[in-house]
Write an enzyme that holds these catalytic residues in place. Structure first.
Site, PDB file in Angstrom:
ATOM      1  N   SER A  21      29.560  -1.982  13.632  1.00  0.00           N
ATOM      2  CA  SER A  21      28.695  -2.277  14.780  1.00  0.00           C
ATOM      3  C   SER A  21      29.514  -2.301  16.064  1.00  0.00           C
ATOM      4  CB  SER A  21      28.007  -3.631  14.601  1.00  0.00           C
ATOM      5  OG  SER A  21      27.256  -3.649  13.410  1.00  0.00           O
ATOM      6  N   GLU A 310       5.561 -18.757  22.821  1.00  0.00           N
ATOM      7  CA  GLU A 310       6.394 -19.962  22.765  1.00  0.00           C
ATOM      8  C   GLU A 310       7.848 -19.663  22.426  1.00  0.00           C
ATOM      9  OE1 GLU A 310       2.172 -21.126  22.249  1.00  0.00           O
ATOM     10  OE2 GLU A 310       3.437 -19.699  21.166  1.00  0.00           O
TER      11      GLU A 310
END
Length: 571
Positions: A21, A310
C-alpha cells in the site's frame, strides 16, 4: 519519487506494516510533502500549516484513522474550520484507499464537503485495484469513481498516480469546489514479486527480497545538491486559547421551576457561546428537539448543520476540535450515537476532545417508541477509556455539566431527558466531575436509593411517600456516571447498613446499576437491588412506561419495603 518510494519501502520492509500500500502512494506523498503542501516541518502542530489526513491504514498527526472510511469526515471538519471559523488560507489534503470507498461514511463526507463548498479540501483516491482479501469492487474503472465523485458535487480529475508531473499539475490548479484526484496506481509498485498481485496486503517483505528491492531503488536515485524543503505557510490563522471556557454568571433557575434537561442544555450552550467565541455546535437535523437551535439562533455562524449523517457529524466534530481550534459540542438523540460508535471509539484513540449531548434517553420520551429511546448509551460511553459521562437531573446541574464538559479532556457525553422536571439545586451549588450529591437524608435512613435524570425525581417522590410510613431513605444523585463517586456512595450506604437500590431509565446492562455494583464489589455486607428497563419497550405515555417497566416512584417504594423485609427476615 524514487526517494519517496525508497523511504516508504525501506520503512515498510523493516516493520510488519503495509509495504504494498505504501508503494502505490509513493509519488503522491512525495508531491504533497515536497511540492504542494505549505508547512513548517519543525513545527508540525503550527495552526497555519496545511493539514494532511491519511485515511488509509495508518495513523498520522491529527487523527487516527486505522478504522477505514473516517478520514474524509475529519478532513471536512478541518476544512470547515479553516474556511468558516479560522478564515485562514491553510489547505486540507486527505488520502483515501479505494477499499474504504465502500464505506457509507465516505459518501456522507463527500455530500457535506460539496454542500458547504469546501474548496480548501482535496481528496486523493489511491485506486490501486486490490483490497485485503479480494480486488476492490470497481478495480481500475477510474471513470466510474470519477462519475460518483461528480454526482456528489466534487470536481474530479483522473491522473496517473505514479506521474509526479501529472500530480504537480493537477494540485497547482485553482479550485472553486472540493477536488477529488482519482489516482490510478499499482499496488506494490517497484516490488517485482508483489506488483499488482493479491496476497501481499499487510505483509512485510522477506528480508532478502526487501534488501534487493532497496538496493535496486538506491541505484535509481539521482542525487542532486538541491535540498527539498516545503514552502512556509501563510501566517493567517490567529492563535486561540481554549483555557478557562467559563460561564459568565451562575444559573438563573428558581427552585421548584420546571424545565427539561434537554432544553436546559440548549440554554446553557447558548450562554456559554455568548462569552466564548471558540464554542461551536453541531447537530444532525434534531436541533429543535435537542434544543441546540437556541445556540444556532444566537450564534448562527458557529453552528454547523450536519443533517441526518451521525457518523459524519462525529468525524466533523473531531476535525473541528483538532489542534485546539474549537470547543465542539455535537448533539442528537442519545440512541443515534450508536450508529457512530466506531467514530467515537476512534475519537478516543485520537485523543480527541469533543463533547456530545444525547437527548431523548430512556422510556420517559413516551409516545415516540423504542426506535427513538436511548437505552444503551450509558453502556456505550462507559466502555470508552477517555470518556466522561454526565447525567444531570435538573436545569442547574445541566448548565454545570455543559461548563465542565467544555473544560474536560477526552470525550464528554451529556445525557439529557425529554420530560420537564423540578429544579432541585440552588444556583450557587458547586459541581465537580466525579462528585455525587446527597439530595435527601435524615439521621436515621434505612436504604440508600441512587437515581439519575427522571428516576432521581421518582426517588424523591418515593422518599416523601415512605416518610409518611415512617421509613426513611437517603437519595443520591451521582451527577457523573463515569467517573462514579464511589466514596460518597459507600459512605452513605454504610449509614443505611449497606442497603442500596439503583433505579435507571436504561437497560440493565452497562448502566448506572452495574456501575454502582462495580464500585461496591469489595464492600462486605452490601446488597445492591437494581431497577432498570428489562425488555424492549413500546410506545406509551411517559409516566405509564415508567410504571410498566418498574422504574417509577411506586416501584421504588415497593423495592424499599422488599429490601427492608428481607433483611428483617434474615435477622
Amino acid at each position: 519519487n524514487e526517494t519517496g518510494r525508497y523511504g516508504l519501502a525501506s520503512s515498510a520492509a523493516s516493520a510488519s506494516d503495509h509495504p504494498t500500500s505504501c508503494c502505490s502512494v509513493a509519488e503522491i506523498m512525495s508531491v504533497l510533502f515536497f511540492h504542494t503542501m505549505k508547512y513548517r516541518p519543525e513545527d508540525p502542530r503550527n495552526p497555519n500549516n496545511d493539514r494532511f489526513i491519511l485515511s488509509k491504514k495508518q495513523q498520522f498527526v491529527d487523527v487516527a484513522t486505522g478504522s477505514l472510511g473516517q478520514g474524509l469526515g475529519a478532513a471536512c471538519g478541518m476544512a470547515y474550520t479553516g474556511k468558516y471559523f479560522d478564515k485562514a488560507s491553510y489547505q486540507v489534503f486527505c488520502l483515501l484507499g479505494d477499499g474504504e470507498l465502500s464505506e457509507g461514511s465516505v459518501w456522507e463526507a463527500m455530500a457535506f464537503a460539496s454542500y458547504y463548498q469546501l474548496d480548501n479540501l482535496v481528496a486523493i483516491l489511491d485506486i490501486n485495484r486490490l483490497g485485503q482479501s479480494d480486488p476492490a469492487p470497481l478495480q481500475h474503472h477510474v471513470e466510474k469513481y470519477q462519475r460518483r465523485c461528480e454526482a456528489f458535487g466534487w470536481h474530479a480529475i483522473i491522473v496517473d498516480g505514479h506521474s509526479v508531473e501529472e500530480l504537480c499539475k493537477v494540485l497547482s490548479q485553482p479550485r472553486h469546489q472540493p477536488l477529488a484526484i482519482i489516482a490510478k496506481t499499482i499496488k506494490g509498485k517497484g516490488i517485482p514479486a508483489a506488483e499488482d498481485k493479491m496476497g501481499w496486503h499487510g505483509k512485510p517483505l522477506p528480508k532478502d527480497m526487501a534488501d534487493s528491492v532497496i538496493k535496486e531503488m538506491q541505484s535509481r536515485i539521482i542525487s542532486c545538491n538541491k535540498r527539498l524543503y516545503p514552502a512556509p505557510p501563510t501566517e493567517d490563522a490567529s492563535p486561540v486559547s481554549l483555557r478557562n471556557i467559563r460561564m459568565p454568571s451562575a444559573p438563573s433557575y428558581k427552585t421548584g421551576d420546571k424545565i427539561a434537561t434537554r432544553k436546559a442544555y440548549g440554554m446553557a450552550l447558548a450562554k456559554l457561546g455568548r462569552y466564548n467565541d471558540q464554542v461551536v455546535a453541531l447537530d444532525g437535523d434534531t436541533k429543535n428537539s435537542t434544543f441546540s437551535e437556541l445556540f444556532k439562533n444566537e450564534h448562527p455562524n458557529r453552528y454547523v448543520e450536519c443533517y441526518i449523517a451521525e457518523q459524519n457529524m462525529v468525524s466533523v466534530a473531531i476535525g473541528c476540535a483538532v489542534r485546539d481550534r474549537n470547543v465542539v459540542f455535537a448533539s442528537t438523540f442519545a440512541t443515534f450515537f450508536s450508529r457512530a460508535y466506531d467514530q467515537l471509539r476512534m475519537a478516543s484513540i485520537s485523543e480527541s476532545n469533543i463533547n456530545l449531548c444525547g437527548s431523548h434517553c430512556g422510556v420517559s420520551i413516551g409516545e415516540d417508541g423504542p426506535s427513538q429511546m436511548g437505552l444503551e448509551d450509558l453502556a456505550m460511553f462507559r466502555a470508552i477509556p477517555t470518556a466522561t459521562v454526565f447525567y444531570p437531573s435538573d436545569g442547574v446541574s445541566t448548565e454545570k455539566a455543559v461548563e465542565l464538559a467544555a473544560n474536560t479532556k477526552g470525550l464528554c457525553f451529556i445525557r439529557t431527558s425529554r420530560p420537564e422536571n423540578n429544579i432541585i439545586y440552588s444556583c450557587n451549588e458547586d459541581f465537580h466531575v466525579g462528585q455525587a450529591k446527597v439530595v435527601f437524608k435524615t439521621n436515621d435512613d434505612h436504604v440508600t436509593v441512587i437515581g439519575a435524570g427522571v428516576t432521581l425525581h421518582e426517588a424523591l417522590a418515593a422518599a416523601e411517600q415512605l416518610k409518611k410510613e415512617r421509613i426513611n431513605i437517603r437519595v443520591i444523585d451521582p451527577f457523573t456516571i463515569k467517573p462514579l463517586d464511589s466514596k460518597t456512595i459507600i459512605d452513605n450506604a454504610r449509614a443505611t447498613r449497606g442497603r442500596i437500590i439503583t433505579v435507571e431509565d436504561h437497560y440493565y446492562e452497562g448502566g448506572l446499576g452495574e456501575a454502582v455494583c462495580s464500585a461496591v464489589i469489595n464492600e462486605t455486607g452490601f446488597t445492591v437491588h437494581r431497577l432498570a428497563v428489562s425488555q424492549v419497550p413500546r410506545s406509551g405515555k411517559p409516566q405509564e412506561l415508567l410504571r410498566i417497566f418498574g422504574i417509577d416512584r411506586d416501584a421504588i417504594t415497593q423495592a424499599v419495603r422488599k429490601v427492608l423485609s428481607s433483611s428483617a427476615n434474615a435477622k
